[in-house]
Each structure stands twice: as C-alpha cells, then as structure tokens.
Scaffold this motif. Structure first.
Motif, mmCIF file in Angstrom:
data_model
loop_
_atom_site.group_PDB
_atom_site.id
_atom_site.type_symbol
_atom_site.label_atom_id
_atom_site.label_comp_id
_atom_site.label_asym_id
_atom_site.label_seq_id
_atom_site.Cartn_x
_atom_site.Cartn_y
_atom_site.Cartn_z
ATOM 1 N N ILE A 277 -7.723 -2.359 8.497
ATOM 2 C CA ILE A 277 -6.401 -1.754 8.629
ATOM 3 C C ILE A 277 -6.580 -0.528 9.499
ATOM 4 N N CYS B 91 -12.923 6.805 7.464
ATOM 5 C CA CYS B 91 -12.550 5.457 7.067
ATOM 6 C C CYS B 91 -12.517 5.363 5.555
ATOM 7 N N VAL C 132 0.917 -2.199 10.407
ATOM 8 C CA VAL C 132 1.134 -0.816 9.978
ATOM 9 C C VAL C 132 2.556 -0.415 10.348
ATOM 10 N N ASN D 109 -11.859 -4.402 2.365
ATOM 11 C CA ASN D 109 -10.803 -3.939 3.263
ATOM 12 C C ASN D 109 -11.201 -2.565 3.768
ATOM 13 N N ASN E 173 2.821 6.077 11.164
ATOM 14 C CA ASN E 173 1.575 6.840 11.278
ATOM 15 C C ASN E 173 1.863 8.320 11.484
ATOM 16 N N LEU F 79 -10.019 0.793 6.022
ATOM 17 C CA LEU F 79 -8.958 1.558 6.663
ATOM 18 C C LEU F 79 -9.583 2.547 7.619
ATOM 19 N N ILE G 273 1.012 -0.581 4.290
ATOM 20 C CA ILE G 273 0.480 -1.797 4.879
ATOM 21 C C ILE G 273 1.045 -2.967 4.092
ATOM 22 N N THR H 250 -4.702 2.704 11.703
ATOM 23 C CA THR H 250 -3.494 3.472 11.945
ATOM 24 C C THR H 250 -3.440 3.887 13.406
ATOM 25 N N THR I 240 -11.721 -0.365 0.611
ATOM 26 C CA THR I 240 -10.908 -0.598 -0.574
ATOM 27 C C THR I 240 -11.010 -2.032 -1.049
ATOM 28 N N SER J 28 -13.629 5.617 14.793
ATOM 29 C CA SER J 28 -12.774 4.593 14.198
ATOM 30 C C SER J 28 -12.935 3.246 14.897
#
Length: 281
Positions: A189, A250, A206, A164, A209, A166, A217, A191, A253, A174
């Motif tokens: 994921i 980033c 989401v 995962n 933010n 982010l 999440i 934001t 996870t 990003s």
C-alpha cells in the motif's frame, strides 16, 4: 582533481569546490574508481548542514558509482572496466551488524571522505558490482536507501509472503521498500498525492494523502489520520490509524490487527498509535 568539500562547522553556504590531490594508483587490496555519479540522500543533507558534525574539508556524498580503472595486488573480484557502486558500511562485510555499524565513523561522506570527486582509491571491499544494465546514476541510488529499506523490512520487520506493507510517499526509501516487499510476496500500500504514480499498478487503492485527512485503503481495514481527527469518530469498526511521522518509512501489517513500524536513520521503535476507529461518514 576537483572535489566538493565541507568547511566546519557545516552549512550549505560552507560547501566549496577545491582542487585536491589525485589519489594515485591502488595499493594491495585496493581499486581505483573513476566516479561518474552520486545521489543525494537526507543523510548527506544532515552532514552538509552541520546536523551530523564531521571533520573540516570533508569530501561529501555517501553514494558513488563509476568504473574500475585499476586494481591493486591481490584483488581478484574486480578488473578494469567493471561498473561498481559504493557500500554505505564498507567495514561491514558479513555477520550481525551491531558491532561494525555502531556508528558512522567509517561511512563515506561522514566519518571518512565521500564520493563528490572525480576519482577514488579504496579497499576493494568498499565497493560491489553495480546492477547489470543500470546507468551510473541509477546505480548510485541504491546504496543508502537500499540498506535502510532492507533493514526495515528484512532485518527488523522479518517480512514474509502474505504481509501487507504500507510505504509513506514515493521517496527513495519508500520506492526501495516497495520493490523489496513485492519480491518478498507482500501486498504493498503506497501513499502519494499523485494519481499518476498510484496508477502504476504496483499498489492498492488509496483515497487521500493529506496530513490532516484520513487515509483509507478500500477493503483492507487500514486507515491513517492525524489523531485529533480520529478522535471525532467512535472507537468501533475495523479501521486503525497510523500517526503520520517523518521518522516512519513503512509499516508491516496483517488485516485488522496491530501495526509494527520501523524508523529510518539510526534507530527504530514500535508505534503505539494504532487503535480502532471508524471511517468518516
């Protein structure tokens, strides 16, 4: 030809447009490029405002895209008419990066002149082919952000299918990280304060933010908040938080487990801020 140059010691009010000599025809191993586009990165801002000191009258901008006008003797990989984009580390051709990228001495727009000019003559190894079908403006956006996102996810993060990822916000790094992660088979994921951006279908849901609010999440056991707010909730449950910081681009996870983060720019560090917390009620 005209070029945007920076007068030492730097500052946005010290950027000047000057006529400078045309670089001429390419020598052996070189190519001549008619430059059509560049892209503004945070690195370029740091050079321009004096945060990363450089030589007086440095030609700005690290990214450049354009068309090959001529090739020098011995150049076989390019021919006139090819669309190309610059390399952020032209001295790094292969192998481990630790030696060639130890500093920015050979990075365009920093240690050497950049691409805020009409033409450039450089070693053929300072360029690579632009993605087919991309405009010059699009191609010029992949160099700096691409190497940063690739290093974060592939080099340092060793991303794999099932991870995962982010990504914080929808800036250039990003967005590059999002695309790399999706191609690697990871769930992403992202934001954003824009519902329109999040409705692209590329990311998970989401709820918020804001820097001062918890980001949750749904169903993934991940949350983000400023530490003072998290302290209000008992240290139970499966939610963790990731401290908001501009240095993080980033996080990779696994569900309800630790988070490793990779910092942008010149280094990286592990984030010690993850710990269990319960969502607000």
């Amino acid at each position: 030809m005209k070029a945007a140059v920076l007068r030492a010691p730097g500052g946005l009010d010290r950027i000047e447009v000057h006529d400078i000599p045309d670089p001429g025809q390419p020598g052996p191993g070189q190519i001549r490029i008619a430059l059509h586009a560049s892209s503004l990165n945070y690195h370029d801002l740091l050079v321009a405002n004096g945060g990363l000191p450089t030589a007086d009258r440095r030609v700005l901008m690290s990214d450049g895209a354009g068309v090959v006008e001529a090739v020098g003797e011995g150049v076989a990989e390019f021919r006139p008419g090819d669309h190309v984009v610059s390399c952020f580390f032209p001295q790094w051709q292969d192998g481990p990066p630790s030696g060639p990228v130890g500093d920015l001495a050979d990075t365009p727009g920093d240690g050497i002149d950049g691409f805020a000019a009409h033409f450039s003559v450089r070693a053929a190894t300072a360029f690579t082919r632009a993605p087919r079908g991309w405009s010059h403006a699009e191609a010029a956006t992949i160099t700096t952000v691409g190497v940063t996102a690739w290093r974060a996810l592939v080099g340092d993060g060793q991303i794999k299918t099932g991870d995962n990822v982010l990504v914080l916000g929808t800036g250039g790094v990003s967005i590059a990280a999002l695309q790399i992660a999706k191609m690697a088979g990871a769930a992403v994921i992202a934001t954003s304060s824009s519902d329109e951006k999040l409705e692209s279908g590329a990311v998970l849901k989401v709820f918020a933010n804001d820097d001062d609010a918890i980001l949750v999440i749904e169903g993934w056991g991940i949350g983000m908040a400023n530490p003072e707010i998290v302290e209000q909730y008992p240290a139970e449950g499966t939610l963790g938080y990731l401290r908001c910081s501009a240095s993080f681009i980033c996080a990779r996870t696994t569900r309800a487990s630790s988070v490793s983060t990779t910092a942008s720019s010149r280094g990286h560090r592990k984030n010690p801020a993850l710990r269990p917390s319960a969502p607000p009620r």
